[in-house]
Design an enzyme around this catalytic site. Sequence first.
Site, mmCIF file in Angstrom:
data_model
loop_
_atom_site.group_PDB
_atom_site.id
_atom_site.type_symbol
_atom_site.label_atom_id
_atom_site.label_comp_id
_atom_site.label_asym_id
_atom_site.label_seq_id
_atom_site.Cartn_x
_atom_site.Cartn_y
_atom_site.Cartn_z
ATOM 1 N N ASP A 188 -8.441 -13.630 -3.069
ATOM 2 C CA ASP A 188 -8.729 -12.328 -2.577
ATOM 3 C C ASP A 188 -10.245 -11.938 -2.920
ATOM 4 O O ASP A 188 -10.786 -11.178 -2.223
ATOM 5 C CB ASP A 188 -7.753 -11.283 -2.866
ATOM 6 C CG ASP A 188 -6.418 -11.394 -1.888
ATOM 7 O OD1 ASP A 188 -6.419 -12.156 -1.220
ATOM 8 O OD2 ASP A 188 -5.334 -10.946 -2.528
ATOM 9 N N THR A 195 1.678 3.035 5.549
ATOM 10 C CA THR A 195 2.243 1.803 5.833
ATOM 11 C C THR A 195 1.701 0.597 4.461
ATOM 12 O O THR A 195 0.701 1.414 3.745
ATOM 13 C CB THR A 195 1.341 1.205 7.235
ATOM 14 O OG1 THR A 195 0.017 1.052 7.004
ATOM 15 C CG2 THR A 195 1.812 1.887 8.242
ATOM 16 N N GLY A 196 1.994 -0.091 4.342
ATOM 17 C CA GLY A 196 1.768 -1.343 3.553
ATOM 18 C C GLY A 196 1.904 -2.631 4.062
ATOM 19 O O GLY A 196 3.127 -2.963 4.685
ATOM 20 N N SER A 197 0.959 -3.664 3.728
ATOM 21 C CA SER A 197 1.303 -5.006 4.034
ATOM 22 C C SER A 197 0.590 -5.870 3.047
ATOM 23 O O SER A 197 -0.798 -6.007 2.870
ATOM 24 C CB SER A 197 0.709 -5.209 5.410
ATOM 25 O OG SER A 197 0.870 -6.466 5.654
ATOM 26 N N LYS A 220 -0.109 3.561 -2.776
ATOM 27 C CA LYS A 220 -1.046 4.716 -2.726
ATOM 28 C C LYS A 220 -0.404 6.044 -2.558
ATOM 29 O O LYS A 220 -1.118 7.090 -2.867
ATOM 30 C CB LYS A 220 -1.950 4.248 -1.723
ATOM 31 C CG LYS A 220 -2.904 3.022 -1.649
ATOM 32 C CD LYS A 220 -3.728 3.047 -0.207
ATOM 33 C CE LYS A 220 -4.733 1.604 -0.439
ATOM 34 N NZ LYS A 220 -3.996 0.456 0.014
ATOM 35 N N SER A 233 1.205 -10.465 2.330
ATOM 36 C CA SER A 233 1.916 -11.837 2.735
ATOM 37 C C SER A 233 3.340 -11.554 2.157
ATOM 38 O O SER A 233 3.474 -11.553 1.080
ATOM 39 C CB SER A 233 1.187 -12.988 2.325
ATOM 40 O OG SER A 233 2.114 -14.229 2.437
ATOM 41 N N SER A 251 0.811 -1.238 -0.113
ATOM 42 C CA SER A 251 -0.046 -0.075 -0.115
ATOM 43 C C SER A 251 0.709 1.336 0.031
ATOM 44 O O SER A 251 0.316 2.265 -0.142
ATOM 45 C CB SER A 251 -0.881 0.145 0.998
ATOM 46 O OG SER A 251 -1.997 -0.913 0.992
ATOM 47 N N SER A 311 -5.969 2.994 4.395
ATOM 48 C CA SER A 311 -5.401 2.449 3.374
ATOM 49 C C SER A 311 -6.460 1.511 2.474
ATOM 50 O O SER A 311 -6.671 0.421 2.504
ATOM 51 C CB SER A 311 -4.310 1.126 3.835
ATOM 52 O OG SER A 311 -3.641 0.713 2.986
#
Length: 964
Positions: A182, A437-439, A91, A441, A88, A330
């Site tokens: 997803d 932030t970004g996440s 973004k 797997s 993310s 996010s």
Amino acid sequence: MNHLFAFRRVGTWFFVLALLLQVAASPVLAKEEAASSSPLALSIEKFLADLKNDENSKGMYAGIAVYDLTDKKYVYKHNAKRNFIPASNMKLFTTIAGLDKLGPDYQWKTEVFVSGKLNNGGVLQGDLILKGYGDPSLKPDDLQQMAKAIKDLGIKRINGNLLLDDSYFDETRLGTSWMWDDEPYGYSAQVSGLAVNKNFTTLTATPGKTVNDAPVLTMNPATTYITVTNQLKTTAGKESNVLVERPRGKNEIIVSGTIGVQAAPYAEDVTMEDPAFYVGDLWKDQLLKQGIALHPKTEVKKTVLQSGVPLYTHLSKPLGEITVELNKDSDNFYAEMLLKTLGVTQKGEGSFEAGSEAVADVMKRAGIESGFRQVDGSGLSRFNMITPEQMIETLVFLQEQEYRTELEKSLPIAGVDGTLKNRMKGTSAEKNLVAKTGSLSGVSTMSGYVTAKNGHKLAFSILINGIYKSKYARELQDRIGILLTTYPDIAAPEGFSPPEEKTYPLSALIDPILDTPEAAGVTAGIIIKSLDSKDDPVLYERDADKLLTPASNLKLLTTATALNQLGSDYVFKTEVYGDAPITSTGIQQGNLYVKGYGDPTLHTENALKVQEGVSIEKIAGWLKQQGIMRINGNLVMDDSYFDQQRLGLGWAWDDESYYYNPTIGALAMNRGTVMIEFKPANDAGEPVEINLLPQTAYVQVINEAKTVQKGEENTFAILRDRGTNTIRLSGNLPLDHEGDYERVPVEEPAKYVGSVLKETLEQHGIAFAPKSEVMIQPVPPTAVKWTQFESMPLKEIVQYLNKRSDNYYAEMLLKTLGAAKKGKGSAGIGAEIVQETVASLGGNTTFDMMDGSGLTRYNLISARQIASVLEGMTKESTFAAYNDSLPIAGIDGTLKNRLKDTTAANNLHAKTGSMTGVNTLSGYITTKGKEKLVVSIMFNGYVEDEELFTKMQDQIIEILASYE
């Protein structure tokens, strides 16, 4: 095979974009290198060194850049030029470009039009049209307000249809390489020009009042556009295990599992196909609630409005306000809608591609001088690639823009709100650090600003990939964030000095290859190890413990495990049963059953056949030889040996039409595909000539492709409607095209086998009762086994698998391992057995394996772990079969055309692997000095020409072959 198909899968636009960005204007920020011995640098280097000592964190690799905006210089860099999957953090690029091109005051509109006339009685003799312009924030309450406005304008009844226009955006509703698993969830909602409630509804499951009562399922907002199948059970206690699924291409939600009678309600945001009709369903409901009557034959349909004056216009909140929600929460949907809005407003096309081009225009002004790749707005795709330096350049650029305040106030604040609400609380970073932030797997990122102790504003970017346990990445980011608040008043860590870079026997030869400027963005995991040396066997390594995407190198683990666990001579069986013994009359009462046990070689006798073994024709011929003339029951296919998950976790939705993304089942054939042969007709204007193999009614082929004159553009394409067996041929094929073929996966492989078997039996003169069907269900215990057919030995199957890098074979083997060894034919259980085997071969098992072929980007493994399998296999009785299965340089398989006329030809036995941004090669080679080596070379993160990295691999291999 037509290579156009494989290339179309990736597309050319982001490749061209990456190359164009290499020549962008030079950045304005200072490029002097940060001092590597500063207390700040030493402190961060110690953090990183400590992580290398833990098995759960040694595989992750970070790119870090910190820039002092006051002094205009970098104060720290670590792998700052490497490419990383940003999650993310993407973004930030999207929202900065949005504010730059559209402005903070930009508002999206949604308009209502009428066609026909409104009479004095308030009856509209015509259609009511709702047109969207990409508003990401439209809510059901807005539709209510709009319906009330329509009522207030005097409309009491509509005698036409409710028409929807979502043509502001294109019809590609999911981003490049988004993962099919997803899709049911709100964070992966489809993108449409007309949208409401972020294109999801919230499904809530409430336990029944007693254990025997069915749970209650509700949707908010309520809609008839989605069908809900309730298979959920109420159980005793407080524990719940609820599974929410949406079959691909369908608007059906299946809720299964258990929910405790004392458990809290379970809620999940669920998505739908073609969400404009979801808007239409809610819009119709709001009109009725306002008392506006509809004609009994009124329908909700799509249209494309050509002109008109709106009867009513709804405006969204300003972009500045929406950006706050987008970045703090996010929100993927907001980001994608913004990206396509940029596309249509700046480039005239509401597509991901056009939106990314608009972002690139802004990035050029930010001074980015090396390639990045953006394919969506949110960062959900793992095709996105950026460097920490590029992120810093963007953050520096932002400081010079009028909209800086709007963007900065949209960033989460440490310890206060958004995705940083619960991080760095009670530290000097709380209320001081702001960052996106970004996440995903295996991915964790954080980029933003922090005020240092001396009052200087620092821009920072921390991008981390290859994560095995996510907490280690978050802790590293938080520790760095807190440390930066104390800058420059930082004490060097006591007793720490950065570890010296180790030199290996081959360093002088290999380092220059890897350090070429063109490869600056790539993470290379390499190990070269002698199988003969007893002293120090490692001849070279670099980042050998970093967890990288292996692509088809993962097949080395799958096939090694299959040979060791099942044995080289293992055969797959396919059983045939009846409800009774075979009669002498030729008339068989009851059902005919076929049970599959995962034979990957089952085939039809045509061009789809790649190995000997069991064919549909062989089964039909055997039944004919038994004198059977008629079956008065059904043809029942039993594929219960495997689970019902047809695709690997993490496989991309836009791969589903292509042969390398097959459907998997215990009873399947032709590698899960049909073949379409095609060639131009004799004359331009005629339909393209096609031939379907096998000839079956199980698939429907719609041929809309035309033959065109020589030299015209080839736009021919073959795509399958998602979740169906409808295959569409479109575009133009020039007269001078020589013809080709494409294999296309089909849904429900067991039913495919059954349908073709039934058709083949009928061709052999074996009739079925008029109401006979092909059914999928287990063979009953009372059934009588008639015979079984057996495949060729596993060693021959593995040879085809590895030399041709066949994904289907690999997935069938993985599930067979689960079924044969632990009684559950799933990829997850198969992967457990692989990890146990790796451990037995002397390898470390802190890696992620989610499929058998390497197609999913969830897979993460290190070069050292792959090499441990290669080394361990040399001590196994199955080694000969394993080694023989690998492609041989310059001779066969995927290495047939590589390293010809070199010392590596007919020497290197190795498995290749290739996906967008990934290139791997691992295997065995003998040096000129007769020393046997294992080698694993893994490249991740390139956005430029893949051929460069193939050449780099070949250069390294040639060095090894010539080494004495």
